[in-house]
Design an enzyme around this catalytic site. Sequence first.
Site, mmCIF file in Angstrom:
data_model
loop_
_atom_site.group_PDB
_atom_site.id
_atom_site.type_symbol
_atom_site.label_atom_id
_atom_site.label_comp_id
_atom_site.label_asym_id
_atom_site.label_seq_id
_atom_site.Cartn_x
_atom_site.Cartn_y
_atom_site.Cartn_z
ATOM 1 N N GLU A 38 0.828 -1.143 0.027
ATOM 2 C CA GLU A 38 -0.074 -0.100 -0.108
ATOM 3 C C GLU A 38 0.973 1.384 0.215
ATOM 4 O O GLU A 38 1.941 1.107 0.804
ATOM 5 C CB GLU A 38 -0.972 0.042 1.479
ATOM 6 C CG GLU A 38 -1.764 1.272 1.133
ATOM 7 C CD GLU A 38 -2.739 1.414 2.443
ATOM 8 O OE1 GLU A 38 -2.879 0.480 3.312
ATOM 9 O OE2 GLU A 38 -3.479 2.327 2.460
ATOM 10 N N ARG A 264 5.719 -12.997 9.331
ATOM 11 C CA ARG A 264 6.445 -11.602 8.967
ATOM 12 C C ARG A 264 7.726 -11.833 9.592
ATOM 13 O O ARG A 264 7.970 -12.280 10.607
ATOM 14 C CB ARG A 264 5.724 -10.664 10.092
ATOM 15 C CG ARG A 264 4.781 -9.906 9.371
ATOM 16 C CD ARG A 264 4.080 -8.864 10.499
ATOM 17 N NE ARG A 264 3.018 -8.531 9.722
ATOM 18 C CZ ARG A 264 2.908 -7.312 9.227
ATOM 19 N NH1 ARG A 264 4.338 -6.537 8.971
ATOM 20 N NH2 ARG A 264 1.886 -6.937 8.156
ATOM 21 N N LYS A 274 4.444 0.738 9.611
ATOM 22 C CA LYS A 274 4.469 1.771 8.923
ATOM 23 C C LYS A 274 3.952 3.062 9.687
ATOM 24 O O LYS A 274 4.331 4.248 9.382
ATOM 25 C CB LYS A 274 3.782 1.682 7.475
ATOM 26 C CG LYS A 274 4.584 0.917 6.484
ATOM 27 C CD LYS A 274 4.195 0.970 5.231
ATOM 28 C CE LYS A 274 2.828 0.176 4.687
ATOM 29 N NZ LYS A 274 2.657 -0.046 3.379
#
Length: 561
Positions: A38, A264, A274
Amino acid sequence: MDNETNAAAPLDFIRAIVVNDVKNNKNNGAVVTRFPPEPNGYLHIGHAKAICLDFGIAAEFNGITHLRMDDTNPTKEDLEYVESIKQDVKWLGYDWGDKLFFASDYYEKLYERAVELIKRGKAYVCDLSPDEVREYRGTLTEPGRESPCRNRSVEENLDLFARMRNGEFEDGAKTLRAKIDMASPNMHMRDPAIYRIRREHHYRTGDKWCIYPMYDFAHCISDSIEGITHSICTLEFEIHRPLYDWFLDELEMPCHPQQIEFARLNLTYTVMSKRKLLTLVKEHYVNGWDDPRMPTLCGMRRRGYTPEAIRAFVASTGATKTNSISDLSLLEHFQRDDLNKRALRAMAVMNPLKVVITNFPEGTVDELDAVNNPEDESAGSRKVPFSRELYIEQEDFMEDPPKKYFRLAPGREVRLRYGYFIKCEEVVKDENGAVVELRCTYDPATRGGNSPDGRKVKGTIHWVSAAHAKKAEARLFAPLFTPEDPTESELEFKELLNPDSLNVTECLIEPSLQDAAPGALFQFERVGYFCCDPDSTPERKVFNRTVGLKDSWAKIQNKEA
Ligand code: ATP
Ligand code: MG
Protein backbone atom coordinates in the site's frame (compact mmCIF):
# COMPACT_ATOMS: atom_id res chain seq x y z
CA MET A 1 20.34 -14.31 -7.73
CA ASP A 2 18.49 -17.59 -8.13
CA ASN A 3 21.43 -19.51 -6.80
CA GLU A 4 21.61 -17.26 -3.81
CA THR A 5 18.02 -17.98 -2.76
CA ASN A 6 18.21 -21.62 -3.74
CA ALA A 7 21.30 -22.25 -1.71
CA ALA A 8 20.05 -20.56 1.44
CA ALA A 9 16.46 -21.84 1.36
CA PRO A 10 16.40 -25.24 -0.30
CA LEU A 11 12.68 -25.94 -0.09
CA ASP A 12 10.55 -24.02 2.34
CA PHE A 13 6.84 -24.79 2.66
CA ILE A 14 5.85 -22.18 0.06
CA ARG A 15 8.28 -23.53 -2.52
CA ALA A 16 7.06 -27.03 -1.71
CA ILE A 17 3.51 -25.96 -2.58
CA VAL A 18 4.63 -24.32 -5.80
CA VAL A 19 6.74 -27.31 -6.84
CA ASN A 20 3.74 -29.52 -6.35
CA ASP A 21 1.41 -27.23 -8.28
CA VAL A 22 3.80 -27.01 -11.19
CA LYS A 23 4.24 -30.78 -11.18
CA ASN A 24 0.46 -31.24 -11.28
CA ASN A 25 0.18 -28.68 -14.04
CA LYS A 26 -2.11 -26.50 -11.93
CA ASN A 27 -2.65 -23.18 -13.77
CA ASN A 28 -1.03 -24.90 -16.76
CA GLY A 29 2.21 -24.88 -14.84
CA ALA A 30 2.34 -21.09 -14.68
CA VAL A 31 3.61 -19.21 -11.64
CA VAL A 32 2.48 -15.60 -11.29
CA THR A 33 3.00 -13.82 -7.99
CA ARG A 34 2.55 -10.22 -6.92
CA PHE A 35 4.03 -7.84 -4.38
CA PRO A 36 1.15 -5.62 -3.23
CA PRO A 37 2.36 -2.70 -1.08
CA GLU A 38 0.00 0.00 0.00
CA PRO A 39 1.64 3.30 -1.01
CA ASN A 40 1.22 4.86 2.43
CA GLY A 41 4.85 4.73 3.54
CA TYR A 42 8.33 3.66 2.55
CA LEU A 43 9.32 0.03 2.31
CA HIS A 44 11.25 -1.55 5.17
CA ILE A 45 13.33 -4.65 5.73
CA GLY A 46 10.14 -6.62 6.48
CA HIS A 47 8.85 -5.80 3.02
CA ALA A 48 12.18 -7.01 1.66
CA LYS A 49 11.24 -10.43 2.90
CA ALA A 50 7.94 -10.38 1.05
CA ILE A 51 9.65 -9.02 -2.07
CA CYS A 52 12.33 -11.71 -2.01
CA LEU A 53 9.70 -14.42 -1.63
CA ASP A 54 7.33 -13.04 -4.28
CA PHE A 55 9.99 -12.27 -6.88
CA GLY A 56 12.42 -14.99 -5.86
CA ILE A 57 9.93 -17.85 -6.02
CA ALA A 58 8.40 -16.76 -9.32
CA ALA A 59 11.86 -16.45 -10.90
CA GLU A 60 12.83 -19.93 -9.75
CA PHE A 61 9.84 -21.34 -11.63
CA ASN A 62 10.22 -19.20 -14.74
CA GLY A 63 7.26 -17.19 -13.58
CA ILE A 64 6.65 -13.48 -13.32
CA THR A 65 5.86 -11.08 -10.52
CA HIS A 66 3.56 -8.10 -10.63
CA LEU A 67 4.15 -4.97 -8.63
CA ARG A 68 0.73 -3.81 -7.54
CA MET A 69 0.06 -0.67 -5.57
CA ASP A 70 -2.71 -1.72 -3.22
CA ASP A 71 -4.20 1.74 -3.13
CA THR A 72 -7.80 1.42 -2.02
CA ASN A 73 -7.53 3.64 1.05
CA PRO A 74 -7.69 7.25 -0.12
CA THR A 75 -6.66 8.90 3.13
CA LYS A 76 -3.03 7.92 3.45
CA GLU A 77 -1.75 7.17 -0.01
CA ASP A 78 0.55 9.32 -2.05
CA LEU A 79 2.58 9.41 -5.25
CA GLU A 80 5.76 10.04 -3.26
CA TYR A 81 5.35 6.58 -1.77
CA VAL A 82 4.64 4.98 -5.15
CA GLU A 83 7.91 6.34 -6.50
CA SER A 84 9.90 5.29 -3.47
CA ILE A 85 8.46 1.77 -3.62
CA LYS A 86 9.47 1.40 -7.27
CA GLN A 87 12.95 2.66 -6.54
CA ASP A 88 13.42 0.34 -3.56
CA VAL A 89 12.18 -2.80 -5.29
CA LYS A 90 14.55 -2.09 -8.17
CA TRP A 91 17.41 -1.41 -5.81
CA LEU A 92 16.81 -4.74 -4.09
CA GLY A 93 17.47 -6.27 -7.48
CA TYR A 94 14.01 -7.16 -8.80
CA ASP A 95 12.28 -6.33 -12.03
CA TRP A 96 8.53 -6.31 -12.65
CA GLY A 97 8.98 -5.57 -16.36
CA ASP A 98 5.77 -3.98 -17.64
CA LYS A 99 3.69 -5.50 -14.84
CA LEU A 100 3.09 -2.42 -12.74
CA PHE A 101 -0.52 -2.26 -11.60
CA PHE A 102 -2.72 -0.17 -9.36
CA ALA A 103 -5.73 -1.52 -7.50
CA SER A 104 -7.26 1.92 -8.08
CA ASP A 105 -7.30 1.13 -11.81
CA TYR A 106 -9.75 -1.66 -10.98
CA TYR A 107 -12.33 0.52 -9.25
CA GLU A 108 -14.81 0.16 -12.08
CA LYS A 109 -14.29 -3.59 -12.31
CA LEU A 110 -14.52 -3.97 -8.56
CA TYR A 111 -17.77 -2.02 -8.61
CA GLU A 112 -19.13 -4.34 -11.30
CA ARG A 113 -18.18 -7.37 -9.23
CA ALA A 114 -20.01 -5.89 -6.24
CA VAL A 115 -23.10 -5.40 -8.41
CA GLU A 116 -22.74 -8.99 -9.51
CA LEU A 117 -22.69 -10.16 -5.90
CA ILE A 118 -25.89 -8.21 -5.23
CA LYS A 119 -27.51 -9.82 -8.27
CA ARG A 120 -26.55 -13.21 -6.97
CA GLY A 121 -28.25 -12.36 -3.68
CA LYS A 122 -24.90 -12.40 -1.88
CA ALA A 123 -24.58 -8.77 -0.87
CA TYR A 124 -26.85 -6.12 0.60
CA VAL A 125 -26.87 -2.47 1.48
CA CYS A 126 -26.97 -2.01 5.24
CA ASP A 127 -28.11 1.08 7.13
CA LEU A 128 -26.59 0.21 10.49
CA SER A 129 -24.15 2.75 11.90
CA PRO A 130 -20.59 1.61 12.60
CA ASP A 131 -21.45 1.30 16.30
CA GLU A 132 -24.52 -0.78 15.56
CA VAL A 133 -22.57 -3.00 13.19
CA ARG A 134 -20.13 -3.68 16.02
CA GLU A 135 -22.94 -4.44 18.41
CA TYR A 136 -24.67 -6.78 15.95
CA ARG A 137 -21.44 -8.61 15.16
CA GLY A 138 -21.48 -10.64 18.38
CA THR A 139 -18.35 -11.95 20.06
CA LEU A 140 -16.02 -14.90 19.72
CA THR A 141 -18.29 -16.87 22.02
CA GLU A 142 -21.64 -15.49 20.88
CA PRO A 143 -23.10 -15.47 17.39
CA GLY A 144 -23.97 -12.13 15.83
CA ARG A 145 -27.42 -10.87 14.93
CA GLU A 146 -28.64 -10.30 11.43
CA SER A 147 -28.99 -6.75 10.20
CA PRO A 148 -32.60 -5.61 9.69
CA CYS A 149 -31.52 -4.74 6.12
CA ARG A 150 -30.23 -8.21 5.37
CA ASN A 151 -33.25 -9.37 3.41
CA ARG A 152 -33.69 -6.40 1.12
CA SER A 153 -34.61 -7.34 -2.41
CA VAL A 154 -32.00 -7.48 -5.13
CA GLU A 155 -33.71 -4.54 -6.87
CA GLU A 156 -33.65 -2.38 -3.78
CA ASN A 157 -30.01 -3.24 -3.12
CA LEU A 158 -29.03 -2.42 -6.70
CA ASP A 159 -30.80 0.89 -6.47
CA LEU A 160 -29.30 1.81 -3.09
CA PHE A 161 -25.79 0.78 -4.13
CA ALA A 162 -26.00 2.90 -7.28
CA ARG A 163 -27.16 5.81 -5.15
CA MET A 164 -24.27 5.23 -2.74
CA ARG A 165 -21.96 5.64 -5.69
CA ASN A 166 -23.82 8.75 -6.83
CA GLY A 167 -23.19 10.46 -3.52
CA GLU A 168 -26.77 10.50 -2.27
CA PHE A 169 -25.84 9.43 1.26
CA GLU A 170 -23.64 10.81 3.99
CA ASP A 171 -20.27 9.25 4.78
CA GLY A 172 -20.84 6.20 6.96
CA ALA A 173 -24.62 6.24 6.46
CA LYS A 174 -24.62 2.95 4.54
CA THR A 175 -22.31 0.10 3.69
CA LEU A 176 -22.47 -2.71 1.20
CA ARG A 177 -22.04 -5.99 3.04
CA ALA A 178 -21.46 -9.55 1.95
CA LYS A 179 -24.30 -11.86 2.96
CA ILE A 180 -22.48 -14.78 4.51
CA ASP A 181 -23.15 -16.04 8.03
CA MET A 182 -23.68 -13.98 11.18
CA ALA A 183 -23.07 -17.08 13.29
CA SER A 184 -19.75 -18.03 11.71
CA PRO A 185 -17.02 -18.77 14.25
CA ASN A 186 -14.78 -16.68 11.99
CA MET A 187 -15.70 -13.08 12.73
CA HIS A 188 -14.49 -12.00 9.28
CA MET A 189 -17.30 -14.08 7.77
CA ARG A 190 -20.06 -12.29 9.71
CA ASP A 191 -21.36 -10.22 6.82
CA PRO A 192 -18.21 -8.11 6.35
CA ALA A 193 -18.38 -4.70 4.70
CA ILE A 194 -17.36 -4.62 1.05
CA TYR A 195 -17.86 -0.92 0.31
CA ARG A 196 -18.03 2.15 2.49
CA ILE A 197 -18.92 5.73 1.72
CA ARG A 198 -16.00 8.08 2.10
CA ARG A 199 -15.74 11.51 0.56
CA GLU A 200 -11.99 11.55 0.31
CA HIS A 201 -9.72 12.71 -2.45
CA HIS A 202 -7.72 9.83 -3.89
CA TYR A 203 -4.21 10.57 -5.15
CA ARG A 204 -4.98 8.88 -8.49
CA THR A 205 -8.74 8.88 -9.01
CA GLY A 206 -9.29 12.30 -7.48
CA ASP A 207 -12.91 12.88 -6.51
CA LYS A 208 -14.35 10.43 -8.99
CA TRP A 209 -15.41 8.04 -6.25
CA CYS A 210 -17.10 8.56 -2.93
CA ILE A 211 -17.33 4.85 -2.19
CA TYR A 212 -14.24 2.73 -1.72
CA PRO A 213 -13.89 -1.06 -1.63
CA MET A 214 -12.58 -2.78 1.49
CA TYR A 215 -9.23 -4.50 1.40
CA ASP A 216 -10.59 -8.06 1.64
CA PHE A 217 -12.83 -7.56 -1.36
CA ALA A 218 -10.39 -5.57 -3.49
CA HIS A 219 -7.39 -7.76 -2.87
CA CYS A 220 -8.69 -11.15 -3.97
CA ILE A 221 -10.43 -9.71 -7.00
CA SER A 222 -7.35 -7.74 -8.03
CA ASP A 223 -5.34 -10.95 -7.71
CA SER A 224 -7.88 -12.78 -9.85
CA ILE A 225 -8.08 -10.05 -12.51
CA GLU A 226 -4.30 -10.21 -12.89
CA GLY A 227 -4.21 -13.99 -13.12
CA ILE A 228 -2.11 -14.39 -9.99
CA THR A 229 -1.54 -18.07 -9.21
CA HIS A 230 0.04 -17.84 -5.76
CA SER A 231 -0.91 -14.92 -3.54
CA ILE A 232 1.78 -14.93 -0.87
CA CYS A 233 1.08 -12.82 2.18
CA THR A 234 1.78 -12.58 5.90
CA LEU A 235 0.17 -14.69 8.63
CA GLU A 236 -2.34 -12.13 9.83
CA PHE A 237 -4.27 -12.76 6.60
CA GLU A 238 -4.70 -16.46 7.31
CA ILE A 239 -8.00 -15.83 9.05
CA HIS A 240 -9.14 -13.77 6.04
CA ARG A 241 -8.49 -16.62 3.61
CA PRO A 242 -12.03 -18.13 3.88
CA LEU A 243 -13.39 -14.73 2.89
CA TYR A 244 -10.88 -14.42 0.06
CA ASP A 245 -12.05 -17.81 -1.23
CA TRP A 246 -15.71 -17.01 -0.64
CA PHE A 247 -15.66 -13.91 -2.87
CA LEU A 248 -13.89 -15.70 -5.68
CA ASP A 249 -16.19 -18.74 -5.48
CA GLU A 250 -19.44 -16.80 -5.21
CA LEU A 251 -18.44 -14.64 -8.18
CA GLU A 252 -17.25 -17.71 -10.07
CA MET A 253 -14.14 -15.82 -11.03
CA PRO A 254 -12.30 -17.64 -13.83
CA CYS A 255 -8.99 -17.38 -11.97
CA HIS A 256 -8.86 -18.45 -8.33
CA PRO A 257 -5.43 -17.65 -6.86
CA GLN A 258 -4.22 -19.58 -3.85
CA GLN A 259 -3.41 -17.49 -0.82
CA ILE A 260 -0.39 -18.72 1.14
CA GLU A 261 0.63 -17.13 4.44
CA PHE A 262 4.08 -16.89 6.03
CA ALA A 263 5.40 -15.33 9.24
CA ARG A 264 6.44 -11.70 9.13
CA LEU A 265 10.04 -10.72 9.50
CA ASN A 266 10.72 -8.85 12.70
CA LEU A 267 14.04 -7.44 13.77
CA THR A 268 15.39 -6.70 17.24
CA TYR A 269 15.80 -3.09 18.42
CA THR A 270 13.45 -1.65 15.85
CA VAL A 271 9.80 -1.35 14.88
CA MET A 272 8.34 -2.33 11.54
CA SER A 273 4.90 -0.77 11.55
CA LYS A 274 4.53 1.85 8.84
CA ARG A 275 2.33 3.88 11.14
CA LYS A 276 5.06 4.06 13.76
CA LEU A 277 7.78 4.77 11.21
CA LEU A 278 5.64 7.58 9.79
CA THR A 279 5.31 9.05 13.30
CA LEU A 280 9.09 9.00 13.74
CA VAL A 281 9.46 10.93 10.49
CA LYS A 282 6.56 13.36 10.95
CA GLU A 283 7.50 14.22 14.51
CA HIS A 284 11.21 14.57 13.64
CA TYR A 285 12.53 11.84 15.88
CA VAL A 286 14.62 10.90 12.85
CA ASN A 287 15.81 12.93 9.87
CA GLY A 288 13.42 11.54 7.29
CA TRP A 289 12.50 8.14 5.89
CA ASP A 290 16.08 7.64 4.73
CA ASP A 291 17.66 8.33 8.08
CA PRO A 292 20.36 5.65 8.31
CA ARG A 293 18.95 4.48 11.65
CA MET A 294 15.60 3.59 10.09
CA PRO A 295 14.75 -0.01 9.09
CA THR A 296 13.53 1.37 5.76
CA LEU A 297 15.25 0.20 2.61
CA CYS A 298 16.18 3.79 1.71
CA GLY A 299 17.60 4.32 5.20
CA MET A 300 19.59 1.11 5.02
CA ARG A 301 20.83 2.05 1.55
CA ARG A 302 22.01 5.42 2.82
CA ARG A 303 23.74 3.73 5.71
CA GLY A 304 25.69 1.49 3.33
CA TYR A 305 23.67 -1.72 3.44
CA THR A 306 23.77 -3.60 0.17
CA PRO A 307 20.94 -5.44 -1.63
CA GLU A 308 23.11 -8.56 -1.67
CA ALA A 309 23.44 -8.57 2.11
CA ILE A 310 19.75 -7.89 2.66
CA ARG A 311 18.77 -10.70 0.30
CA ALA A 312 21.18 -13.11 1.97
CA PHE A 313 19.87 -12.17 5.41
CA VAL A 314 16.25 -12.53 4.34
CA ALA A 315 16.96 -15.90 2.70
CA SER A 316 18.62 -17.11 5.90
CA THR A 317 15.43 -16.41 7.85
CA GLY A 318 13.49 -18.79 5.58
CA ALA A 319 9.74 -18.90 5.15
CA THR A 320 7.91 -20.25 8.17
CA LYS A 321 4.51 -20.34 9.81
CA THR A 322 5.67 -19.21 13.25
CA ASN A 323 6.23 -15.62 14.26
CA SER A 324 9.67 -14.81 15.55
CA ILE A 325 12.11 -11.96 15.83
CA SER A 326 15.40 -12.02 13.99
CA ASP A 327 18.58 -10.76 15.53
CA LEU A 328 20.01 -7.49 14.32
CA SER A 329 23.44 -9.08 14.74
CA LEU A 330 22.53 -11.66 12.10
CA LEU A 331 21.73 -8.91 9.62
CA GLU A 332 25.02 -7.23 10.52
CA HIS A 333 26.86 -10.49 10.01
CA PHE A 334 25.59 -10.74 6.42
CA GLN A 335 26.40 -7.09 5.85
CA ARG A 336 29.96 -7.48 7.09
CA ASP A 337 30.39 -10.57 5.00
CA ASP A 338 29.35 -8.73 1.86
CA LEU A 339 31.27 -5.54 2.57
CA ASN A 340 34.41 -7.50 3.33
CA LYS A 341 34.33 -8.64 -0.28
CA ARG A 342 33.52 -5.33 -1.91
CA ALA A 343 34.49 -2.38 0.30
CA LEU A 344 37.69 -0.54 -0.55
CA ARG A 345 40.13 -0.23 2.33
CA ALA A 346 41.21 3.17 3.53
CA MET A 347 42.63 4.72 6.64
CA ALA A 348 40.85 7.15 8.92
CA VAL A 349 41.61 8.12 12.49
CA MET A 350 38.70 8.73 14.84
CA ASN A 351 40.50 10.00 17.97
CA PRO A 352 43.80 11.46 16.83
CA LEU A 353 47.07 11.41 18.75
CA LYS A 354 49.99 13.21 17.14
CA VAL A 355 53.15 11.31 16.32
CA VAL A 356 56.36 13.00 15.20
CA ILE A 357 58.91 10.82 13.41
CA THR A 358 62.05 12.57 14.60
CA ASN A 359 64.45 10.93 12.14
CA PHE A 360 62.24 11.48 9.06
CA PRO A 361 63.46 14.47 7.05
CA GLU A 362 61.28 17.52 7.36
CA GLY A 363 59.37 18.61 4.24
CA THR A 364 59.63 15.29 2.43
CA VAL A 365 56.86 12.88 1.53
CA ASP A 366 57.11 9.15 0.93
CA GLU A 367 54.32 7.78 -1.29
CA LEU A 368 53.55 4.31 0.03
CA ASP A 369 51.66 1.61 -1.86
CA ALA A 370 48.42 0.51 -0.26
CA VAL A 371 46.24 -2.37 -1.41
CA ASN A 372 42.65 -1.26 -2.03
CA ASN A 373 41.06 -4.59 -1.20
CA PRO A 374 42.95 -7.72 -0.14
CA GLU A 375 39.84 -9.77 -1.05
CA ASP A 376 39.75 -8.43 -4.60
CA GLU A 377 42.94 -8.00 -6.59
CA SER A 378 41.12 -6.15 -9.38
CA ALA A 379 40.50 -3.27 -6.98
CA GLY A 380 44.17 -2.32 -7.43
CA SER A 381 46.23 -0.14 -5.16
CA ARG A 382 46.74 3.52 -4.30
CA LYS A 383 49.41 5.79 -2.92
CA VAL A 384 49.27 6.93 0.69
CA PRO A 385 51.49 9.84 1.72
CA PHE A 386 53.80 9.35 4.68
CA SER A 387 55.53 12.31 6.29
CA ARG A 388 57.20 13.46 9.47
CA GLU A 389 54.00 14.20 11.38
CA LEU A 390 51.25 11.64 11.63
CA TYR A 391 48.13 10.91 13.58
CA ILE A 392 47.31 7.57 15.12
CA GLU A 393 44.39 6.52 17.34
CA GLN A 394 44.68 7.52 20.97
CA GLU A 395 43.74 3.99 21.95
CA ASP A 396 46.72 2.60 20.03
CA PHE A 397 49.10 4.00 22.63
CA MET A 398 49.37 3.10 26.31
CA GLU A 399 51.93 4.51 28.64
CA ASP A 400 51.74 1.57 30.98
CA PRO A 401 50.37 -1.30 28.91
CA PRO A 402 49.15 -4.64 30.23
CA LYS A 403 50.90 -7.78 29.09
CA LYS A 404 48.80 -8.58 26.03
CA TYR A 405 48.85 -5.07 24.60
CA PHE A 406 50.83 -5.18 21.38
CA ARG A 407 50.41 -1.65 20.16
CA LEU A 408 52.51 1.40 20.89
CA ALA A 409 54.05 2.05 24.33
CA PRO A 410 57.23 3.73 25.53
CA GLY A 411 60.21 1.90 24.04
CA ARG A 412 57.97 -0.38 21.97
CA GLU A 413 57.92 -0.89 18.24
CA VAL A 414 54.83 -1.31 16.00
CA ARG A 415 54.20 -1.51 12.30
CA LEU A 416 52.37 1.33 10.59
CA ARG A 417 49.97 -0.15 8.08
CA TYR A 418 51.55 -0.09 4.56
CA GLY A 419 54.48 1.80 6.10
CA TYR A 420 57.37 1.34 8.46
CA PHE A 421 58.16 0.07 11.91
CA ILE A 422 58.21 2.93 14.35
CA LYS A 423 59.49 3.00 17.93
CA CYS A 424 58.19 5.26 20.67
CA GLU A 425 61.11 7.15 22.14
CA GLU A 426 59.44 9.92 24.11
CA VAL A 427 56.01 10.86 25.44
CA VAL A 428 55.01 14.52 25.50
CA LYS A 429 52.31 15.58 28.00
CA ASP A 430 50.39 18.76 28.64
CA GLU A 431 50.23 20.53 31.99
CA ASN A 432 47.46 18.15 33.14
CA GLY A 433 49.54 15.10 32.42
CA ALA A 434 47.55 14.09 29.32
CA VAL A 435 49.56 12.57 26.48
CA VAL A 436 49.50 15.01 23.56
CA GLU A 437 52.31 13.80 21.33
CA LEU A 438 54.60 10.85 20.81
CA ARG A 439 58.10 11.27 19.51
CA CYS A 440 59.11 8.20 17.58
CA THR A 441 61.86 7.01 15.27
CA TYR A 442 61.25 4.95 12.16
CA ASP A 443 63.41 2.24 10.61
CA PRO A 444 63.90 3.09 6.91
CA ALA A 445 64.74 -0.55 6.20
CA THR A 446 61.20 -1.65 7.07
CA ARG A 447 59.45 0.19 4.24
CA GLY A 448 56.38 -1.83 3.18
CA GLY A 449 56.06 -3.44 6.60
CA ASN A 450 58.80 -6.03 6.94
CA SER A 451 62.20 -5.97 8.49
CA PRO A 452 65.11 -7.39 6.47
CA ASP A 453 66.74 -8.59 9.70
CA GLY A 454 63.72 -10.73 10.50
CA ARG A 455 62.74 -8.59 13.48
CA LYS A 456 59.07 -9.13 14.38
CA VAL A 457 56.51 -6.71 15.71
CA LYS A 458 53.18 -7.93 16.96
CA GLY A 459 51.04 -4.88 16.35
CA THR A 460 49.97 -3.07 13.19
CA ILE A 461 48.16 0.22 13.52
CA HIS A 462 46.55 2.63 11.08
CA TRP A 463 47.49 6.27 10.72
CA VAL A 464 47.18 9.34 8.52
CA SER A 465 49.75 11.94 7.53
CA ALA A 466 49.06 15.17 9.43
CA ALA A 467 49.88 17.42 6.50
CA HIS A 468 47.74 15.44 4.07
CA ALA A 469 44.78 14.26 6.13
CA LYS A 470 41.39 15.92 5.67
CA LYS A 471 38.79 16.51 8.29
CA ALA A 472 35.55 14.62 7.78
CA GLU A 473 32.33 13.99 9.65
CA ALA A 474 31.65 10.49 10.88
CA ARG A 475 28.12 9.51 11.86
CA LEU A 476 28.13 6.58 14.22
CA PHE A 477 24.86 4.81 14.87
CA ALA A 478 23.46 2.70 17.64
CA PRO A 479 20.08 0.97 17.49
CA LEU A 480 17.12 3.33 17.30
CA PHE A 481 15.34 1.64 20.20
CA THR A 482 16.66 0.56 23.58
CA PRO A 483 14.65 -2.64 24.22
CA GLU A 484 15.28 -5.73 22.17
CA ASP A 485 11.60 -5.94 21.30
CA PRO A 486 10.01 -2.47 21.52
CA THR A 487 6.60 -3.94 20.66
CA GLU A 488 6.53 -5.87 23.93
CA SER A 489 6.84 -2.88 26.21
CA GLU A 490 3.98 -1.27 28.08
CA LEU A 491 5.43 2.13 27.25
CA GLU A 492 4.60 4.09 24.14
CA PHE A 493 7.12 3.32 21.44
CA LYS A 494 8.36 6.90 21.29
CA GLU A 495 9.49 6.58 24.90
CA LEU A 496 11.63 3.61 24.02
CA LEU A 497 13.87 5.48 21.60
CA ASN A 498 17.57 5.22 22.29
CA PRO A 499 18.77 8.76 23.09
CA ASP A 500 22.27 7.84 21.88
CA SER A 501 21.36 6.37 18.52
CA LEU A 502 23.29 9.05 16.63
CA ASN A 503 26.81 10.14 17.50
CA VAL A 504 28.39 12.68 15.17
CA THR A 505 32.14 13.06 15.44
CA GLU A 506 35.00 14.50 13.49
CA CYS A 507 37.68 12.24 12.08
CA LEU A 508 40.78 12.54 9.94
CA ILE A 509 40.76 10.73 6.60
CA GLU A 510 43.55 9.83 4.23
CA PRO A 511 43.53 12.13 1.17
CA SER A 512 42.18 9.51 -1.28
CA LEU A 513 38.88 9.52 0.64
CA GLN A 514 38.36 13.13 -0.28
CA ASP A 515 37.30 11.89 -3.74
CA ALA A 516 34.63 9.52 -2.38
CA ALA A 517 31.26 9.72 -4.10
CA PRO A 518 27.99 9.45 -2.17
CA GLY A 519 27.14 5.79 -1.76
CA ALA A 520 30.76 4.61 -2.01
CA LEU A 521 31.57 1.91 0.49
CA PHE A 522 34.78 1.65 2.51
CA GLN A 523 36.38 -0.28 5.23
CA PHE A 524 38.19 2.19 7.43
CA GLU A 525 40.83 -0.25 8.50
CA ARG A 526 40.41 -1.46 12.09
CA VAL A 527 37.52 0.97 12.58
CA GLY A 528 34.50 -0.26 10.65
CA TYR A 529 32.61 -0.15 7.38
CA PHE A 530 31.53 3.29 6.21
CA CYS A 531 29.42 4.70 3.41
CA CYS A 532 29.87 8.16 1.96
CA ASP A 533 26.73 10.20 2.67
CA PRO A 534 24.99 12.52 0.17
CA ASP A 535 25.37 15.35 2.70
CA SER A 536 29.06 15.40 1.73
CA THR A 537 30.45 18.49 0.05
CA PRO A 538 33.70 18.66 -1.94
CA GLU A 539 35.28 20.34 1.10
CA ARG A 540 33.93 18.14 3.82
CA LYS A 541 33.00 14.51 3.44
CA VAL A 542 30.42 12.80 5.60
CA PHE A 543 30.63 9.07 6.31
CA ASN A 544 27.98 6.84 7.85
CA ARG A 545 29.19 3.87 9.80
CA THR A 546 27.36 0.91 8.29
CA VAL A 547 28.60 -1.73 10.74
CA GLY A 548 31.55 -2.15 13.00
CA LEU A 549 34.29 -4.68 12.44
CA LYS A 550 34.13 -7.72 14.60
CA ASP A 551 37.54 -8.85 15.83
CA SER A 552 39.25 -6.46 13.46
CA TRP A 553 42.29 -6.26 15.65
CA ALA A 554 42.75 -10.01 16.00
CA LYS A 555 42.37 -10.43 12.26
CA ILE A 556 45.08 -8.00 11.18
CA GLN A 557 47.37 -9.37 13.82
CA ASN A 558 46.95 -12.96 12.65
CA LYS A 559 47.49 -12.07 9.04
CA GLU A 560 50.66 -10.17 9.54
CA ALA A 561 52.32 -11.42 12.69
P1 ATP B 1 1.24 -2.09 8.15
O1 ATP B 1 2.61 -1.81 8.69
O2 ATP B 1 0.40 -0.88 8.13
O3 ATP B 1 0.63 -3.32 8.74
P2 ATP B 1 2.09 -3.55 5.90
O4 ATP B 1 3.45 -3.61 6.45
O5 ATP B 1 1.25 -4.77 5.86
O6 ATP B 1 1.33 -2.40 6.63
P3 ATP B 1 1.79 -3.36 3.04
O7 ATP B 1 2.14 -2.24 2.17
O8 ATP B 1 0.39 -3.81 3.05
O9 ATP B 1 2.23 -2.89 4.48
O10 ATP B 1 2.74 -4.59 2.77
C1 ATP B 1 2.95 -5.11 1.49
C2 ATP B 1 3.31 -6.55 1.59
O11 ATP B 1 4.46 -6.73 2.40
C3 ATP B 1 2.20 -7.36 2.21
O12 ATP B 1 2.01 -8.52 1.44
C4 ATP B 1 2.69 -7.69 3.57
O13 ATP B 1 2.19 -8.92 3.99
C5 ATP B 1 4.20 -7.70 3.38
N1 ATP B 1 4.88 -7.35 4.62
C6 ATP B 1 4.70 -6.24 5.34
N2 ATP B 1 5.46 -6.27 6.46
C7 ATP B 1 6.14 -7.43 6.43
C8 ATP B 1 7.09 -8.06 7.31
N3 ATP B 1 7.48 -7.48 8.45
N4 ATP B 1 7.58 -9.26 6.95
C9 ATP B 1 7.20 -9.84 5.81
N5 ATP B 1 6.33 -9.32 4.95
C10 ATP B 1 5.78 -8.12 5.25
MG1 MG C 1 -0.90 -4.36 4.80
